[in-house]
Design a protein around this motif. Structure first.
Motif: not given
Length: 127
Positions: A2-7, A19-28, A114-127
């Motif tokens: 379960r992923i829950t947004a928290r403030t 959200p101010q924070a995100v809580e992850v429960e039960g991720a493996t 690279d100066e031609a790149w206007l955006v880059e996105i990194e992320a973290v995921a859980a399952a």
């Protein structure tokens, strides 16, 4: 899992749609995505910010899919913008792509590899 947004009580008001924070429960399983650049699989680079942003998100989704995950598994997203002038356009694309999902978010205005790149996105995921 379960992923829950928290403030937290006493937190300052949110200055956007996150959200101010995100809580992850039960991720493996955890998936840490390196910065996804706005380059298409054929090596070409979209011309506009919006198209580059959409390509970054497509690349994020490709990495999630390869790990058997979806955007629903996102816990944290960091977006790097080459210029503050792209902030509102970035937000519009992000809101459309995430479609109500609320991972923790940070946007950083910075030089990108690279100066031609206007955006880059990194992320973290859980399952």
């Amino acid at each position: 899992m379960r992923i829950t947004a928290r403030t937290g009580d006493g937190s300052p008001p949110v200055q956007g749609s996150y959200p101010q924070a995100v809580e992850v429960e039960g991720a493996t399983r955890w998936l840490h995505l390196s910065g996804q650049i706005p380059v298409r699989p054929d090596g070409s680079l979209p011309d506009t910010f919006e198209d580059q942003c959409r390509q970054c998100w497509a690349n994020v989704e490709a990495q999630l899919t390869a790990a058997g995950m979806t955007l629903d598994n996102l816990v944290k997203v960091t977006t790097f913008l080459s210029d503050r002038k792209y902030a509102l356009e970035n937000r519009a694309v992000r809101l459309e792509v995430l479609d109500g999902r609320q991972p923790a978010l940070t946007v950083i205005i910075t030089g990108i590899f690279d100066e031609a790149w206007l955006v880059e996105i990194e992320a973290v995921a859980a399952a």
